[in-house]
Design a protein around this motif. Structure first.
Motif, mmCIF file in Angstrom:
data_model
loop_
_atom_site.group_PDB
_atom_site.id
_atom_site.type_symbol
_atom_site.label_atom_id
_atom_site.label_comp_id
_atom_site.label_asym_id
_atom_site.label_seq_id
_atom_site.Cartn_x
_atom_site.Cartn_y
_atom_site.Cartn_z
ATOM 1 N N ALA A 114 0.772 -1.220 -0.049
ATOM 2 C CA ALA A 114 0.020 -0.094 -0.137
ATOM 3 C C ALA A 114 0.864 1.323 -0.026
ATOM 4 C CB ALA A 114 -0.924 -0.056 1.161
ATOM 5 N N ALA A 115 1.949 1.301 0.720
ATOM 6 C CA ALA A 115 2.758 2.477 0.868
ATOM 7 C C ALA A 115 3.394 3.112 -0.491
ATOM 8 C CB ALA A 115 3.927 2.397 2.036
ATOM 9 N N MET A 116 3.965 1.750 -1.150
ATOM 10 C CA MET A 116 4.589 2.140 -2.410
ATOM 11 C C MET A 116 3.511 2.501 -3.448
ATOM 12 S SD MET A 116 6.957 -0.451 -4.675
ATOM 13 C CE MET A 116 8.353 -0.102 -3.752
ATOM 14 N N MET A 117 2.294 1.808 -3.373
ATOM 15 C CA MET A 117 1.170 2.413 -4.364
ATOM 16 C C MET A 117 0.918 3.609 -4.078
ATOM 17 S SD MET A 117 0.384 0.095 -6.724
ATOM 18 C CE MET A 117 -1.089 0.815 -7.271
ATOM 19 N N ALA A 118 0.801 4.067 -2.917
ATOM 20 C CA ALA A 118 0.401 5.411 -2.672
ATOM 21 C C ALA A 118 1.569 6.648 -2.861
ATOM 22 C CB ALA A 118 0.330 5.706 -0.872
ATOM 23 N N ALA A 119 2.537 6.100 -2.901
ATOM 24 C CA ALA A 119 3.876 6.807 -3.381
ATOM 25 C C ALA A 119 3.545 7.128 -4.949
ATOM 26 C CB ALA A 119 5.227 6.254 -3.058
ATOM 27 N N ALA A 120 3.393 5.995 -5.630
ATOM 28 C CA ALA A 120 2.998 6.163 -7.032
ATOM 29 C C ALA A 120 2.093 7.088 -7.399
ATOM 30 C CB ALA A 120 2.866 4.629 -7.682
ATOM 31 N N LYS A 121 0.795 7.037 -6.703
ATOM 32 C CA LYS A 121 -0.205 7.818 -6.725
ATOM 33 C C LYS A 121 -0.094 9.279 -6.475
ATOM 34 C CE LYS A 121 -3.593 3.963 -6.684
ATOM 35 N NZ LYS A 121 -4.676 3.453 -5.847
ATOM 36 N N SER A 122 0.810 9.391 -5.760
ATOM 37 C CA SER A 122 1.029 11.002 -5.313
ATOM 38 C C SER A 122 1.862 11.615 -6.208
ATOM 39 C CB SER A 122 1.522 10.967 -4.057
ATOM 40 O OG SER A 122 2.640 10.450 -3.751
ATOM 41 N N VAL A 123 2.618 11.088 -7.209
ATOM 42 C CA VAL A 123 3.572 11.602 -7.866
ATOM 43 C C VAL A 123 3.033 12.781 -8.803
ATOM 44 C CG1 VAL A 123 3.418 10.083 -9.892
ATOM 45 C CG2 VAL A 123 5.595 11.203 -9.555
ATOM 46 N N GLN A 124 3.517 13.809 -9.033
ATOM 47 C CA GLN A 124 3.007 14.876 -9.699
ATOM 48 C C GLN A 124 3.629 14.880 -11.258
ATOM 49 O OE1 GLN A 124 1.096 17.705 -8.957
ATOM 50 N NE2 GLN A 124 1.105 16.135 -6.942
ATOM 51 N N ILE A 125 2.485 14.938 -12.158
ATOM 52 C CA ILE A 125 2.601 14.716 -13.304
ATOM 53 C C ILE A 125 2.240 15.957 -14.348
ATOM 54 C CG2 ILE A 125 2.043 13.362 -15.531
ATOM 55 C CD1 ILE A 125 1.158 11.219 -13.192
ATOM 56 N N THR A 126 3.254 16.479 -15.160
ATOM 57 C CA THR A 126 3.184 17.504 -16.116
ATOM 58 C C THR A 126 3.025 17.258 -17.310
ATOM 59 O OG1 THR A 126 5.314 18.338 -16.027
ATOM 60 C CG2 THR A 126 4.079 19.097 -14.043
ATOM 61 N N VAL A 127 2.423 17.914 -18.168
ATOM 62 C CA VAL A 127 2.337 17.673 -19.667
ATOM 63 C C VAL A 127 3.007 18.776 -20.329
ATOM 64 C CG1 VAL A 127 0.870 17.597 -21.727
ATOM 65 C CG2 VAL A 127 0.478 16.336 -19.532
ATOM 66 N N ASP A 128 3.966 18.828 -21.028
ATOM 67 C CA ASP A 128 4.564 19.658 -21.882
ATOM 68 C C ASP A 128 4.022 20.007 -23.326
ATOM 69 O OD1 ASP A 128 6.434 21.406 -23.292
ATOM 70 O OD2 ASP A 128 8.219 20.189 -23.157
ATOM 71 N N HIS A 129 3.396 20.962 -23.490
ATOM 72 C CA HIS A 129 2.338 21.204 -24.685
ATOM 73 C C HIS A 129 3.317 22.177 -25.693
ATOM 74 C CE1 HIS A 129 -0.856 20.262 -22.015
ATOM 75 N NE2 HIS A 129 -1.730 19.776 -22.987
ATOM 76 N N SER A 130 4.575 21.901 -25.725
ATOM 77 C CA SER A 130 5.139 22.694 -26.557
ATOM 78 C C SER A 130 5.317 21.674 -27.899
ATOM 79 C CB SER A 130 6.623 23.033 -26.202
ATOM 80 O OG SER A 130 7.394 21.954 -25.757
ATOM 81 N N PHE A 131 4.234 21.229 -28.465
ATOM 82 C CA PHE A 131 4.217 20.281 -29.806
ATOM 83 C C PHE A 131 4.187 21.072 -30.937
ATOM 84 C CE2 PHE A 131 1.842 17.637 -32.565
ATOM 85 C CZ PHE A 131 2.711 16.454 -32.453
ATOM 86 N N GLY A 132 5.028 20.934 -31.845
ATOM 87 C CA GLY A 132 5.072 21.911 -33.143
ATOM 88 C C GLY A 132 5.179 23.269 -32.856
ATOM 89 N N SER A 133 4.454 24.095 -33.278
ATOM 90 C CA SER A 133 4.621 25.585 -32.985
ATOM 91 C C SER A 133 3.785 25.981 -31.970
ATOM 92 C CB SER A 133 4.577 26.504 -34.213
ATOM 93 O OG SER A 133 3.044 26.033 -34.692
#
Length: 162
Positions: A114-133
């Motif tokens: 459970a602790a490892m699953m909680a760590a994975a679920k709490s990771v911050q995820i960002t999306v770099d939208h600099s696709f093309g121009s």
């Protein structure tokens, strides 16, 4: 620290979206913690010497490998469990179900606690939208909505290690 995704495109060749270009996020190069980094962190958090930690990790690897070779599962305390999983192909007759004919290559399965699953679920995820121009701030979408948070890809704590 966060996991950053970048946007890729793929032209679909089959199905009702055939010919359409679709976009998806894929993970940028993940940050890597080396064995030496792990050792340094353990040394800093305990009263153990660097050599003791290195020896303990080497011994742990030997014990786990031996148990897996014997077909036993291994409980790694608060990390999770490792086991070898063997699957077989479907055969027409019982006589065809042999190691040579039907058995697939064994895989190592890891089931986190459970602790490892909680760590994975709490990771911050960002999306770099600099696709093309079309460059867009990586922390928010074009509509201003927040693009951080969990990935939503919950596979029930079942992971394949190859």
């Amino acid at each position: 620290m966060a996991i950053e995704l970048y946007i890729k495109s793929r032209k679909v060749s089959i199905g009702n979206r055939a010919g359409q270009t679709l976009y998806y996020g894929t993970q940028k190069q993940a940050q890597h913690m080396t064995n030496d980094d792990v050792i340094e962190h353990i040394v800093a958090a305990t009263s153990l010497a660097k050599g003791d930690v290195r020896n303990a990790l080497t011994s742990l690897a030997e014990v786990v490998n031996e148990a897996l070779r014997d077909g036993r599962s291994v409980d790694l305390a608060e990390l999770g469990n490792l086991r070898v999983e063997v699957t077989t192909k479907m055969m027409d007759t019982p006589e065809e179900v042999t190691v040579a004919n039907a058995v697939n290559t064994p895989k190592i399965r890891f089931t986190p606690k459970a602790a490892m699953m909680a760590a994975a679920k709490s990771v911050q995820i960002t999306v770099d939208h600099s696709f093309g121009s079309n460059a867009v701030d990586s922390s928010s979408g074009a509509d201003g909505s927040d693009q951080t948070g969990s990935s939503g890809n919950d596979n029930g704590g079942y992971h394949e290690l190859n």
